[in-house]
Design an enzyme around this catalytic site. Structure first.
Site, PDB file in Angstrom:
ATOM      1  CB  CYS A   1       0.546  38.944  51.784  1.00 45.41           C
ATOM      2  SG  CYS A   1       2.399  38.782  51.825  1.00 45.41           S
TER       3      CYS A   1
ATOM      4  CB  CYS B   1       4.846  40.209  49.219  1.00 43.32           C
ATOM      5  SG  CYS B   1       4.065  38.840  50.323  1.00 43.32           S
TER       6      CYS B   1
END
Lengths: 78, 348
Positions: free
Chosen positions: A10, A13
């Site tokens: 994501c 991240c």
């Protein structure tokens, strides 16, 4: 030093990964950074909200993206 | 007497800049309508009765208004939610029975910070801590369905009445759907590895040790992240809204989708399920469809089906849930939304 970024890929991240690399460069550390994207493995670290930061098999951050400075402090202190 | 200015205390600086930001927000919010009145009707000389004039005005005014509402809402909600965490929620839900557990899970789904990208680790985390599947599902349904952005936008655009209805309806759906899935003995449709997951090491609470400065910085980043993610939906939603507002004759939709039309709500939900957007993208459309005469129950049902059931989340959940449970999940939630839509059309 063995660093793992836990997250399925994501936006947060990626941001955590970027900042971790910045912090490592700032401190001049010798560290391996590995991305853990498998959900079962992520979950086995006990985190429920990605991203997570694992240093030497210990979860130090879960569910948020700290500032580069905070990551540097975590790495230097750990 | 020595004259030197002491460096501002960090707390003074922190709260001072927050107050200044709030004041600026308020001024912009107040200036929005007069500004667009002036720009479209005076400076450009378009008539408020013309299609182009009213559409442009709707577009400009709504883009600014919704952006400002989102900034305020996301910031405040993130700040408040930084006191809540999935870890705490799980601790509250662990060992609860179904019934009470479903009610608590739905309520906690609203206040716990959560994004559908974490649905899988959260699911595993809950289940491996002994939270029943049905209770976990109540949480996973309530979380996107009763969404803080939708609550804020509904409040800003329709007022308190529809907002409370929406919250009550969303919670009811999450409670009943989770309970129903639990009754179906849903464990057999969960991938076995979930039950075998063993946690290693100690659990880190994601909100442990945060200072006010951390919380404010997190909230500011969240505003930027969400706006960056949703602005295309926002512009498309408001653009469609503006077109309807300007060019679609009043009464056009009501001919086909009035409250007496028995299929109205079903059609709205069937349209909404495959559509994937977020509340911020749907709300402007909902507002202009409401202005065009569509009933509120049908519109709320449409909005809920768009935000609650999304293809990307289903694909993620497929990792831990078997297709039967995903199908049951979609069917139960969609049925709940349809029932709520008809109920609202009846009582409103």
């Amino acid at each position: 030093m063995d660093i793992k970024i836990l997250g399925p890929g994501c936006a947060n991240c990626h941001r955590l990964e970027e900042r971790t690399h910045e912090a490592i460069a700032e401190l001049g550390l010798d560290a391996d950074v590995e991305n853990v994207t498998d959900v079962a493995e992520i979950a086995s670290y006990g985190i429920m909200k990605t991203p997570g930061l694992v240093v030497d098999d210990k979860v130090v951050v879960s569910g948020r993206v700290p500032t580069t400075r905070e990551i540097a402090q975590l790495l230097a202190g750990g | 007497m020595s004259v030197h200015t002491a460096p501002a205390h960090p707390a003074v600086r922190r709260w001072g800049s927050l107050v200044a930001a709030a004041a600026l927000w308020l001024v912009l919010y107040r200036l929005n309508l007069p500004f667009w009145d002036w720009l479209i009707y005076d400076a450009l000389g378009l008539s408020a009765d013309s299609a182009a004039g009213s559409a442009l005005h709707f577009f400009g005014y709504d883009v600014v208004k919704i952006t400002l509402l989102l900034i305020g809402i996301i910031f405040l909600v993130t700040l408040l939610r930084s006191f809540m965490s999935l870890e705490r929620t799980r601790a509250l839900l662990g060992g609860r029975r179904e019934g009470v557990g479903n009610v608590m899970a739905a309520g906690l789904g609203v206040v716990t910070p959560f994004c559908s990208c974490s649905a899988v680790p959260a699911f595993i985390g809950f289940v491996s801590a002994g939270v029943p599947i049905g209770v976990t599902m109540s949480f996973l349904i309530a979380s996107p369905l009763v969404n803080e952005i939708a609550i804020g936008l509904l409040l800003g655009m329709f007022g308190i009445g529809p907002t409370l209805l929406y919250v009550a309806a969303g919670l009811t759906i999450a409670i009943v759907a989770g309970w129903a899935l639990g009754r179906m003995n849903a464990q057999r449709w969960v991938e076995p590895f979930v039950f075998e997951t063993r946690l290693r090491g100690e659990i880190v609470d994601s909100t442990a040790g945060l200072t006010w400065d951390d919380r404010i910085e997190m909230s500011r980043e969240e505003v930027v992240t969400i706006l960056r993610k949703i602005w295309p939906y926002l512009l498309v939603g408001i653009g469609l809204g503006a077109i309807i507002h300007g060019w679609v004759p009043t009464g056009f939709f009501t001919t086909y989708a009035n409250a007496d039309n028995p299929l109205g709500v079903v059609v709205a939900v069937l349209l909404g399920v495959p559509l994937y957007s977020n509340a911020a993208g749907v709300m402007p459309l909902v507002q202009s469809l409401y202005g065009a005469g569509l009933p509120m129950g049908t519109l709320l049902a449409f909005m809920m089906s768009v935000v609650a059931l999304s293809l990307p989340e289903m694909i993620l959940l497929r990792r831990v849930l078997k297709p039967q449970l995903i199908a049951a999940f979609i069917a139960v939630v969609a049925t709940g939304i349809v029932v709520v839509g008809y109920l609202f059309n009846l009582i409103l």
